[in-house]
Design a protein around this motif. Sequence first.
Motif, short mmCIF file in Angstrom:
data_model
loop_
_atom_site.label_atom_id
_atom_site.label_comp_id
_atom_site.label_asym_id
_atom_site.label_seq_id
_atom_site.Cartn_x
_atom_site.Cartn_y
_atom_site.Cartn_z
N SER A 170 0.87 -1.13 0.03
CA SER A 170 -0.09 0.16 -0.09
C SER A 170 0.85 1.19 -0.02
CB SER A 170 -0.97 0.04 1.22
OG SER A 170 -0.03 0.23 2.47
N GLU A 171 0.13 2.44 -0.44
CA GLU A 171 0.80 3.67 -0.38
C GLU A 171 1.03 4.24 1.00
OE1 GLU A 171 2.52 5.47 -2.58
OE2 GLU A 171 2.04 3.85 -3.61
N ALA A 172 0.26 3.80 1.98
CA ALA A 172 0.55 4.06 3.60
C ALA A 172 1.67 3.22 4.24
CB ALA A 172 -0.94 3.62 4.34
N GLY A 173 1.82 2.16 3.51
CA GLY A 173 2.89 1.45 3.97
C GLY A 173 4.16 2.06 3.52
N ALA A 174 4.16 2.36 2.07
CA ALA A 174 5.06 3.02 1.50
C ALA A 174 5.59 4.42 2.35
CB ALA A 174 5.07 3.29 0.05
N ALA A 175 4.58 4.99 2.69
CA ALA A 175 4.84 6.47 3.57
C ALA A 175 5.54 5.93 4.94
CB ALA A 175 3.54 7.30 3.39
N ALA A 176 4.87 4.85 5.59
CA ALA A 176 5.49 4.59 6.62
C ALA A 176 7.02 4.22 6.60
CB ALA A 176 4.93 3.42 7.32
N LEU A 177 7.31 3.58 5.60
CA LEU A 177 8.64 3.18 5.26
C LEU A 177 9.50 4.13 4.96
CD1 LEU A 177 8.11 -0.01 3.25
CD2 LEU A 177 9.28 0.04 5.42
N ARG A 178 9.11 4.98 4.29
CA ARG A 178 10.06 6.26 4.01
C ARG A 178 10.11 7.00 5.03
NH1 ARG A 178 6.39 6.39 -0.74
NH2 ARG A 178 7.38 5.63 -2.39
N ALA A 179 9.32 6.98 5.83
CA ALA A 179 9.40 8.26 7.14
C ALA A 179 10.25 7.37 8.05
CB ALA A 179 7.82 8.16 7.73
N ALA A 180 10.39 6.12 8.05
CA ALA A 180 11.55 5.46 8.90
C ALA A 180 12.83 5.46 8.32
CB ALA A 180 11.01 3.87 9.11
N GLY A 181 12.90 5.89 7.14
CA GLY A 181 14.42 5.97 6.52
C GLY A 181 14.68 4.74 5.53
N ALA A 182 13.64 4.03 5.18
CA ALA A 182 13.91 2.89 4.22
C ALA A 182 13.50 2.94 2.96
CB ALA A 182 12.96 1.60 4.85
N GLU A 183 14.05 2.22 2.03
CA GLU A 183 13.42 2.27 0.59
C GLU A 183 12.18 1.36 0.45
OE1 GLU A 183 16.69 2.05 -2.43
OE2 GLU A 183 17.83 1.81 -0.50
N VAL A 184 11.33 1.57 -0.59
CA VAL A 184 10.34 1.07 -0.92
C VAL A 184 10.20 -0.08 -1.96
CG1 VAL A 184 7.74 1.10 -1.22
CG2 VAL A 184 8.77 2.78 0.22
N GLN A 185 9.79 -1.37 -1.73
CA GLN A 185 9.65 -2.33 -2.88
C GLN A 185 8.08 -2.47 -2.76
OE1 GLN A 185 11.70 -4.01 -5.07
NE2 GLN A 185 9.79 -4.58 -6.00
N HIS A 186 7.14 -2.02 -3.82
CA HIS A 186 6.07 -2.27 -3.77
C HIS A 186 5.61 -3.97 -4.43
CE1 HIS A 186 4.51 1.75 -3.37
NE2 HIS A 186 5.58 1.97 -4.08
N GLY A 187 4.53 -4.51 -3.67
CA GLY A 187 4.23 -5.53 -4.09
C GLY A 187 3.81 -6.40 -2.69
N GLY A 188 3.72 -7.77 -2.92
CA GLY A 188 3.40 -8.75 -1.66
C GLY A 188 3.99 -9.97 -1.84
N VAL A 189 3.66 -10.89 -0.84
CA VAL A 189 4.46 -12.11 -1.07
C VAL A 189 3.79 -13.24 -2.19
CG1 VAL A 189 5.04 -12.47 1.39
CG2 VAL A 189 2.65 -13.06 0.87
N GLU A 190 2.65 -12.64 -2.53
CA GLU A 190 1.94 -13.60 -3.75
C GLU A 190 2.46 -13.00 -5.17
OE1 GLU A 190 -0.28 -9.64 -3.08
OE2 GLU A 190 0.37 -11.36 -1.67
N ASP A 191 3.21 -12.00 -5.08
CA ASP A 191 3.66 -11.24 -6.26
C ASP A 191 5.40 -11.72 -6.33
OD1 ASP A 191 4.80 -9.60 -8.39
OD2 ASP A 191 4.14 -7.72 -7.41
N ARG A 192 5.59 -12.73 -7.17
CA ARG A 192 6.70 -13.35 -7.25
C ARG A 192 7.93 -12.50 -7.90
NH1 ARG A 192 6.95 -19.72 -7.91
NH2 ARG A 192 5.41 -20.30 -6.21
N ASP A 193 7.31 -11.63 -8.93
CA ASP A 193 8.29 -10.52 -9.41
C ASP A 193 8.67 -9.72 -8.47
OD1 ASP A 193 8.08 -11.82 -12.04
OD2 ASP A 193 6.53 -10.40 -12.86
#
Length: 102
Positions: A33-56
């Motif tokens: 999610s975008e909310a998750g991406a925002a939380a990761l960025r706020a923590a100083g992490a980079e974002v990989q969009h996707g999920g465990v069902e998305d092998r790519d």
Amino acid sequence: MRIFVTGATGFIGSALVPELIQAGHSVLGLTRSEAGAAALRAAGAEVQHGGVEDRDSLRAGAANADGVIHLAFNHLAFNHDWKPTGPGLAADLDEMDYAQKV
């Protein structure tokens, strides 16, 4: 070290990501999610969009990291008796292992 964290915005992951960053690691966090991406960025992490069902997304994250911490849990992969209904964690790890060899 660059670490790919699945479940980075979950209960354990959201506590672990800042600890890893504070210890000097670079974190690539998996989120759907975008909310998750925002939380990761706020923590100083980079974002990989996707999920465990998305092998790519798993392949891309693992291929761009020195190590993987797999914290994600797909509760839909289990039936009401908590018996696996699909490949689950073994398939996730197979994909990450494959990505490391490519």
